[in-house]
Design a protein around this motif. Structure first.
Motif, PDB file in Angstrom:
ATOM      1  N   TYR A  74       0.857  -1.181   0.000  1.00  0.00           N
ATOM      2  CA  TYR A  74       0.000   0.000   0.000  1.00  0.00           C
ATOM      3  C   TYR A  74       0.896   1.234   0.000  1.00  0.00           C
ATOM      4  O   TYR A  74       1.864   1.293   0.757  1.00  0.00           O
ATOM      5  N   LEU A  83       0.908   5.193   0.774  1.00  0.00           N
ATOM      6  CA  LEU A  83       0.187   6.323   1.367  1.00  0.00           C
ATOM      7  C   LEU A  83       1.135   7.504   1.378  1.00  0.00           C
ATOM      8  O   LEU A  83       2.027   7.584   2.215  1.00  0.00           O
ATOM      9  N   ILE A 138       3.400   0.585   2.921  1.00  0.00           N
ATOM     10  CA  ILE A 138       3.080  -0.438   3.921  1.00  0.00           C
ATOM     11  C   ILE A 138       2.957  -1.767   3.193  1.00  0.00           C
ATOM     12  O   ILE A 138       2.285  -1.855   2.163  1.00  0.00           O
ATOM     13  N   GLY A 164       1.292  -4.936   2.925  1.00  0.00           N
ATOM     14  CA  GLY A 164       0.069  -5.612   3.380  1.00  0.00           C
ATOM     15  C   GLY A 164       0.274  -7.109   3.483  1.00  0.00           C
ATOM     16  O   GLY A 164       0.065  -7.708   4.533  1.00  0.00           O
ATOM     17  N   PRO A 204      -2.892 -11.811  14.305  1.00  0.00           N
ATOM     18  CA  PRO A 204      -3.453 -10.680  15.041  1.00  0.00           C
ATOM     19  C   PRO A 204      -3.932  -9.562  14.114  1.00  0.00           C
ATOM     20  O   PRO A 204      -3.696  -9.606  12.899  1.00  0.00           O
ATOM     21  N   SER A 205      -4.563  -8.577  14.696  1.00  0.00           N
ATOM     22  CA  SER A 205      -5.051  -7.413  13.951  1.00  0.00           C
ATOM     23  C   SER A 205      -3.881  -6.733  13.239  1.00  0.00           C
ATOM     24  O   SER A 205      -2.809  -6.574  13.808  1.00  0.00           O
ATOM     25  N   GLY A 206      -4.071  -6.367  11.986  1.00  0.00           N
ATOM     26  CA  GLY A 206      -3.034  -5.670  11.231  1.00  0.00           C
ATOM     27  C   GLY A 206      -2.012  -6.578  10.583  1.00  0.00           C
ATOM     28  O   GLY A 206      -1.052  -6.108   9.964  1.00  0.00           O
ATOM     29  N   SER A 207      -2.207  -7.913  10.687  1.00  0.00           N
ATOM     30  CA  SER A 207      -1.188  -8.827  10.163  1.00  0.00           C
ATOM     31  C   SER A 207      -1.314  -9.068   8.663  1.00  0.00           C
ATOM     32  O   SER A 207      -0.419  -9.651   8.055  1.00  0.00           O
ATOM     33  N   GLY A 208      -2.448  -8.648   8.056  1.00  0.00           N
ATOM     34  CA  GLY A 208      -2.591  -8.797   6.604  1.00  0.00           C
ATOM     35  C   GLY A 208      -3.705  -9.742   6.171  1.00  0.00           C
ATOM     36  O   GLY A 208      -3.807 -10.070   4.989  1.00  0.00           O
ATOM     37  N   LYS A 209      -4.556 -10.153   7.097  1.00  0.00           N
ATOM     38  CA  LYS A 209      -5.594 -11.148   6.794  1.00  0.00           C
ATOM     39  C   LYS A 209      -6.593 -10.634   5.749  1.00  0.00           C
ATOM     40  O   LYS A 209      -6.878 -11.314   4.767  1.00  0.00           O
ATOM     41  N   THR A 210      -7.120  -9.436   5.987  1.00  0.00           N
ATOM     42  CA  THR A 210      -8.114  -8.889   5.055  1.00  0.00           C
ATOM     43  C   THR A 210      -7.484  -8.619   3.695  1.00  0.00           C
ATOM     44  O   THR A 210      -8.080  -8.902   2.651  1.00  0.00           O
ATOM     45  N   THR A 211      -6.257  -8.113   3.707  1.00  0.00           N
ATOM     46  CA  THR A 211      -5.535  -7.877   2.450  1.00  0.00           C
ATOM     47  C   THR A 211      -5.446  -9.171   1.647  1.00  0.00           C
ATOM     48  O   THR A 211      -5.727  -9.196   0.443  1.00  0.00           O
TER      49      THR A 211
END
Ligand code: ADP
Ligand code: MG
Length: 223
Positions: free
Chosen positions: A12, A14, A19, A21, A40-47
């Protein structure tokens, strides 16, 4: 093989900063299995799910879907492949509030231009399959959160997808309801012959999975 990624990377940008992802992810998902991606949160799962679900383009690397190199498809082909073969389940359900459970499940079939009668019949069947035979006419606000997630799972099953992508499906649920949803996703392998990828920080998903990948700072390792 339903899905496979090779050195899949998404950066990503910005402004001046970048960043990572996901970083050179290689994974393989076999038919009719449940694969968990735990981190954990922010580890790239949704990406990662967005890339596998053909909702986003990789910066480098590839997604193969049912043996097809998806980097060779145009936007229409990608959209059709997604609509016909992939169902999505989200943390916050994303049901349409003014539609009944039945109508929410019919929606993807309407987009796929199925006949009205076939939509209704299949939506009722799927809602029964997730244990909601008595909630067909309820609107989301008339359902419990666990029931809402079941409607969302029934909706994801519309059009007989080969793959379901579930992003933190138990994130909004209490422990007991979350466990029921995990078991329901786990049953889909046998009941609907569907492949399921669950991205989660819920360790209980790993316990029912056929294969688990751990993700941290965009990199995965297989367990
Ligand atoms: P997870 O789903 O595991 O919480 P994400 O895939 O959402 O993680 O995010 C991975 C990393 O990428 C995070 O550091 C996040 O801040 C960043 N990120 C996600 N989406 C964007 C975006 N659209 N633009 C910039 N950075 C993003
Ligand atoms: Mg996420």
């Amino acid at each position: 093989m339903i899905a496979k990624t090779t050195d899949l990377t998404r950066v990503y940008r910005l402004g001046a900063s970048t960043i990572l992802g996901v970083n050179k992810v290689n994974l393989e998902v076999e038919e009719a299995t449940l694969v968990s991606i735990v981190g954990p949160s922010g580890s790239g799962k949704t990406t990662l799910l967005n890339l596998i679900g053909l909702c986003d383009h990789p910066t480098s690397g590839k997604v193969f879907f049912m043996e097809k190199d998806t980097s060779r498809l145009n936007d229409t082909e990608r959209r059709n492949l997604r609509l016909q073969n992939i169902g999505f389940v989200f943390q916050t359900f994303n049901l349409l509030p003014t539609l009944t459970a039945l109508e929410n499940v019919e929606l993807p079939m309407a987009l796929a231009k199925k006949s009205q009668a076939a939509q209704r019949e299949e939506a009722a069947r799927l809602l029964k399959a997730v244990g909601l035979a008595k909630r067909l006419q309820h609107r989301p606000r008339e359902l419990s959160v666990g029931e809402m997630q079941r409607v969302a799972i029934a909706r994801a099953l519309a059009n007989h997808p080969s793959l379901i992508l579930a992003d933190e499906p138990t994130g909004e649920l209490d422990s007991k309801t979350g466990f029921e949803v995990i078991n329901l996703l786990s049953e889909l392998r046998r009941k609907e012959k569907t492949t399921v990828i669950v991205a989660t920080h819920d360790e209980r998903v790993a316990r029912v999975a056929d294969k688990t990948y751990r993700i941290l700072d965009g990199s995965i390792t297989q367990e």
